[in-house]
Design an enzyme around this catalytic site. Structure first.
Site, PDB file in Angstrom:
ATOM      1  N   ARG A 109      45.095  44.410  35.699  1.00  0.00           N
ATOM      2  CA  ARG A 109      45.579  43.382  34.692  1.00  0.00           C
ATOM      3  C   ARG A 109      44.623  43.231  33.598  1.00  0.00           C
ATOM      4  O   ARG A 109      43.376  42.702  33.855  1.00  0.00           O
ATOM      5  CB  ARG A 109      46.250  42.280  35.239  1.00  0.00           C
ATOM      6  CG  ARG A 109      47.145  42.407  36.540  1.00  0.00           C
ATOM      7  CD  ARG A 109      47.960  41.141  36.943  1.00  0.00           C
ATOM      8  NE  ARG A 109      48.775  40.690  36.374  1.00  0.00           N
ATOM      9  CZ  ARG A 109      49.607  39.578  36.415  1.00  0.00           C
ATOM     10  NH1 ARG A 109      49.445  38.784  37.663  1.00  0.00           N
ATOM     11  NH2 ARG A 109      50.541  39.221  35.245  1.00  0.00           N
ATOM     12  N   SER A 159      49.455  40.761  25.613  1.00  0.00           N
ATOM     13  CA  SER A 159      49.925  39.705  26.208  1.00  0.00           C
ATOM     14  C   SER A 159      49.752  38.407  25.442  1.00  0.00           C
ATOM     15  O   SER A 159      48.851  38.177  24.623  1.00  0.00           O
ATOM     16  CB  SER A 159      49.187  39.581  27.467  1.00  0.00           C
ATOM     17  OG  SER A 159      49.365  38.160  28.068  1.00  0.00           O
ATOM     18  N   SER A 160      50.728  37.422  25.267  1.00  0.00           N
ATOM     19  CA  SER A 160      50.661  36.354  24.744  1.00  0.00           C
ATOM     20  C   SER A 160      49.678  35.183  25.578  1.00  0.00           C
ATOM     21  O   SER A 160      49.281  34.277  24.934  1.00  0.00           O
ATOM     22  CB  SER A 160      52.197  35.442  24.583  1.00  0.00           C
ATOM     23  OG  SER A 160      52.483  35.234  26.172  1.00  0.00           O
ATOM     24  N   GLN A 161      49.531  35.697  26.506  1.00  0.00           N
ATOM     25  CA  GLN A 161      48.485  34.718  27.344  1.00  0.00           C
ATOM     26  C   GLN A 161      47.168  34.734  26.825  1.00  0.00           C
ATOM     27  O   GLN A 161      46.248  33.727  26.997  1.00  0.00           O
ATOM     28  CB  GLN A 161      48.401  34.857  28.821  1.00  0.00           C
ATOM     29  CG  GLN A 161      49.836  34.648  29.643  1.00  0.00           C
ATOM     30  CD  GLN A 161      49.779  35.425  30.814  1.00  0.00           C
ATOM     31  OE1 GLN A 161      48.930  35.901  31.461  1.00  0.00           O
ATOM     32  NE2 GLN A 161      50.871  34.946  31.699  1.00  0.00           N
ATOM     33  N   ASP A 308      60.024  38.798  31.488  1.00  0.00           N
ATOM     34  CA  ASP A 308      60.299  38.277  32.809  1.00  0.00           C
ATOM     35  C   ASP A 308      61.884  38.423  33.341  1.00  0.00           C
ATOM     36  O   ASP A 308      62.350  38.370  34.541  1.00  0.00           O
ATOM     37  CB  ASP A 308      60.064  37.015  33.327  1.00  0.00           C
ATOM     38  CG  ASP A 308      58.449  36.917  33.246  1.00  0.00           C
ATOM     39  OD1 ASP A 308      57.663  37.706  33.565  1.00  0.00           O
ATOM     40  OD2 ASP A 308      58.050  35.724  33.092  1.00  0.00           O
ATOM     41  N   LYS A 411      55.530  33.016  45.039  1.00  0.00           N
ATOM     42  CA  LYS A 411      54.515  32.734  43.759  1.00  0.00           C
ATOM     43  C   LYS A 411      55.414  32.142  42.823  1.00  0.00           C
ATOM     44  O   LYS A 411      54.691  31.329  42.017  1.00  0.00           O
ATOM     45  CB  LYS A 411      54.242  34.343  43.340  1.00  0.00           C
ATOM     46  CG  LYS A 411      53.514  34.633  42.102  1.00  0.00           C
ATOM     47  CD  LYS A 411      52.998  35.762  41.655  1.00  0.00           C
ATOM     48  CE  LYS A 411      52.263  35.838  40.329  1.00  0.00           C
ATOM     49  NZ  LYS A 411      51.067  35.462  40.556  1.00  0.00           N
TER      50      LYS A 411
END
Length: 427
Positions: A109, A159-161, A308, A411
């Site tokens: 990741r 990724s927005s993260q 998601d 999770k």
């Protein structure tokens, strides 16, 4: 690995379903609570594995002695948001931090764009295995907060993260932080907007200058109300169950029309599948009338901002015999598993005709009307909670569904199997 076989004797659904609190909101608030000068209470905090992990690691960080020369080891398991948020936070906190993982998938990741952005501030970050991926060693430099002009650029196309991680660390900067988002496509923008709204709730000023730049300033204060609403992504599985049922009514408490979560869009998308949404004061009420018409016309969905939801919509369309094109799914390969491959494999396993078309700018999964036979196969979940959740909904339409690794739902949705039991499922 424990398999789970699910059956519904009745093909109608009725009841009130408690959803998990949003882990996306919970994890952001936990970081803001950690940096704030004053402590504040978080109401309705998520009980998901990811949120419990974030709490545990923040406690470990808070107990760290700045004078201790030993490095602090933080196992982030397979929680992408946790490792990315903590990487930015710890870059400006004295100490040597080993952000590692005991989960092999986490090592696939990406974290490179965030690391590159932080290195531009002079933060020493070392890759311990493959370049661009965890595990990493971060040497925190709080002095950088004073030395830098407060402008940083980060690639937001993967990724927005990466962006949210820098936003959450911005209250540490005494003169504020200007964030430039690079890349033609900015993925998952609703999550960036969520981060902005939660920071505003805590007193920060967040100004979007244009589609690629923002400025954040101001210390954090105790929010007027830090209440965490239910999770709209988790609600998608209840929408899907109702869409594949013969009819019924499901009430979902603590979901709101003016949500900070972008996945509320399912309330629009599922209208095509006969599911009506009523927004009440403290809940949404889902209704599917027996014989409700379904729009069988070919569908096109873009998941750039709603990744998601891809598995839920794909499974629903396949079960309803609706042709569908799923676009903007390139980021799914970097999730808990390569969700593009996993989704294609398991849909094909149960009889769906699926084509994967890959290009330099997009990946498209095309689903054609087919006759499914999920009751004949054991569906693999690839250690991914959303694979188990999305494919479980087939049980309401077919004789049974058998899934691998029933525990993976913990999770994000720890009580999911109890929810299905409440709605009439047998295991």
């Amino acid at each position: 690995m424990d398999n789970l076989t699910i059956q519904f004797k009745k093909k109608t659904l009725e009841g009130e379903v408690p959803l998990p609190s949003s882990k996306s909101i919970s994890n952001r608030y936990l970081v803001l609570q950690f940096i704030a000068d004053e402590d504040f209470e978080l109401r309705n905090l998520s009980e998901s594995e990811d949120t419990r992990l974030m709490q545990q690691l923040l406690e470990t960080i808070g107990e760290h002695d700045e004078d201790d020369p030993e490095e602090t080891v933080l196992d982030c398991l397979n929680a992408g948001a946790v490792i990315r948020f903590l990487t930015a936070l710890l870059s400006f906190r004295a100490g040597t931090w080993l952000l590692t993982t005991s989960n092999p998938r986490m090592k696939a990741r990406p974290i490179g764009p965030l690391v590159e952005a932080l290195r531009s501030f002079g933060i020493p970050i070392e890759y311990l295995e493959e370049e661009g991926y965890p595990p990493i060693r971060v040497t925190g430099r709080p002095d950088c907060l004073q030395e830098n002009a407060g402008m940083i650029s980060v690639d937001a196309s993967q990724s927005s993260q990466f962006v949210s991680a820098l936003m959450l660390a911005s209250p540490l900067f005494p003169r504020g932080l200007h964030i430039e988002m690079l890349g033609e496509t900015k993925v998952s923008l609703p999550y960036i907007q969520m981060t902005a709204q939660l920071m505003r709730n805590c007193g920060s000023e967040v100004v979007f200058i244009d589609g690629s730049n923002m400025f954040i300033d101001g210390p954090l204060h105790v929010p007027a109300q830090a209440f965490i609403e239910s999770d709209w992504t988790s609600a998608s599985y209840l929408y899907a169950l109702l869409a594949l049922s013969e009819g019924g009514k499901i009430e979902l408490p603590l979901l709101f029309e003016d949500s900070v979560q972008g996945d509320w869009i399912i309330s629009d998308w599922f209208e095509d599948f006969g599911v009506e949404t009523e927004f009440a004061e403290d809940r949404v009420i889902l209704t599917k009338r027996p014989g409700a018409p379904i729009d069988n016309s070919p569908k096109e969905y873009d998941f750039v901002h709603h990744p998601d939801l891809a598995q839920t919509m794909a499974v629903c369309c396949a079960a309803l015999g609706i042709e569908a094109s799923l676009h903007g799914i390139f980021g799914l390969k970097y999730k808990e598993t390569d969700r593009i491959v996993a989704l294609r494999n398991e849909l094909q396993r149960i009889g769906a005709r699926v084509e994967l078309n890959e290009s330099e700018t997009d990946n498209e999964l095309h689903i054609y009307p087919s006759l499914l036979h999920p009751e004949k196969e054991v569906i693999q979940t690839y250690g991914d909670h959303r694979m188990a959740l999305a494919f479980s909904v087939l049980a309401i339409r077919y004789a049974k569904v058998t899934l691998q690794e029933k525990e993976v739902v913990n999770k994000s949705f720890p009580g999911y199997w109890n929810v299905l039991k409440k709605l009439g499922a047998k295991f």
